[in-house]
Design a protein around this motif. Sequence first.
Motif, PDB file in Angstrom:
ATOM      1  N   GLY A   1      42.392  47.915  37.447  1.00  0.00           N
ATOM      2  CA  GLY A   1      42.880  49.282  37.354  1.00  0.00           C
ATOM      3  C   GLY A   1      41.813  50.351  37.471  1.00  0.00           C
ATOM      4  N   LYS A   2      40.569  49.942  37.775  1.00  0.00           N
ATOM      5  CA  LYS A   2      39.480  50.911  37.875  1.00  0.00           C
ATOM      6  C   LYS A   2      38.825  50.845  39.242  1.00  0.00           C
ATOM      7  N   GLN A   3      38.047  51.875  39.534  1.00  0.00           N
ATOM      8  CA  GLN A   3      37.328  51.898  40.801  1.00  0.00           C
ATOM      9  C   GLN A   3      36.090  51.014  40.730  1.00  0.00           C
ATOM     10  N   ARG A   4      35.647  50.601  41.900  1.00  0.00           N
ATOM     11  CA  ARG A   4      34.417  49.824  41.978  1.00  0.00           C
ATOM     12  C   ARG A   4      33.249  50.712  41.542  1.00  0.00           C
ATOM     13  N   GLU A   5      32.342  50.142  40.757  1.00  0.00           N
ATOM     14  CA  GLU A   5      31.229  50.924  40.243  1.00  0.00           C
ATOM     15  C   GLU A   5      29.915  50.183  40.425  1.00  0.00           C
ATOM     16  N   LEU A   6      28.849  50.946  40.443  1.00  0.00           N
ATOM     17  CA  LEU A   6      27.512  50.382  40.568  1.00  0.00           C
ATOM     18  C   LEU A   6      27.133  49.598  39.327  1.00  0.00           C
ATOM     19  N   VAL A   7      26.533  48.433  39.551  1.00  0.00           N
ATOM     20  CA  VAL A   7      25.920  47.686  38.456  1.00  0.00           C
ATOM     21  C   VAL A   7      24.404  47.818  38.564  1.00  0.00           C
ATOM     22  N   ALA A   8      23.853  47.414  39.718  1.00  0.00           N
ATOM     23  CA  ALA A   8      22.404  47.470  39.896  1.00  0.00           C
ATOM     24  C   ALA A   8      22.061  47.338  41.370  1.00  0.00           C
ATOM     25  N   THR A   9      20.941  47.946  41.763  1.00  0.00           N
ATOM     26  CA  THR A   9      20.436  47.784  43.116  1.00  0.00           C
ATOM     27  C   THR A   9      18.944  47.478  43.068  1.00  0.00           C
ATOM     28  N   LEU A  10      18.471  46.895  44.163  1.00  0.00           N
ATOM     29  CA  LEU A  10      17.067  46.499  44.263  1.00  0.00           C
ATOM     30  C   LEU A  10      16.623  46.703  45.704  1.00  0.00           C
ATOM     31  N   THR A  11      15.564  47.466  45.897  1.00  0.00           N
ATOM     32  CA  THR A  11      15.070  47.735  47.238  1.00  0.00           C
ATOM     33  C   THR A  11      14.034  46.698  47.657  1.00  0.00           C
ATOM     34  N   THR A  12      13.697  46.716  48.935  1.00  0.00           N
ATOM     35  CA  THR A  12      12.659  45.807  49.416  1.00  0.00           C
ATOM     36  C   THR A  12      11.324  46.090  48.752  1.00  0.00           C
ATOM     37  N   GLY A  13      11.141  47.320  48.329  1.00  0.00           N
ATOM     38  CA  GLY A  13       9.903  47.677  47.653  1.00  0.00           C
ATOM     39  C   GLY A  13       9.880  47.332  46.183  1.00  0.00           C
TER      40      GLY A  13
END
Length: 116
Positions: free
Chosen positions: A42-54
């Motif tokens: 019942g909720k929108q997709r949300e950010l958990v975590a991201t990781l860049t190449t750097g």
Amino acid sequence: QVQLVESGGGLVQAGGSLRLSCAASRTIFGISVMGWYRQAPGKQRELVATLTTGGRTNYADSLKGRFTISRDNAKNTVYLQMNSLKSEDTGVYYCNAKYGVSYNDWGQGTQVTVAS
């Protein structure tokens, strides 16, 4: 396009831990940002975590200190270590890859259910 396959979800008691894996169909070395998102019923997709190449990480404020994202370029895999799980962490967790000018690929998701 990169195919992403998540695994490691399941049922866990509150306070427990899970480690999710996201296996990519090709090298992730050149993928700008790998990330995890989640969607509760019942909720929108949300950010958990991201990781860049750097190596730069970004976490949802509410998850800092409990969740850790990492990547193993040799295995073309991104991980999400989840500790001290709460019932509100229940949802489908999706792996995401952003690269190139506008590529934005998603996995099929893995269900995480935290029983209180």
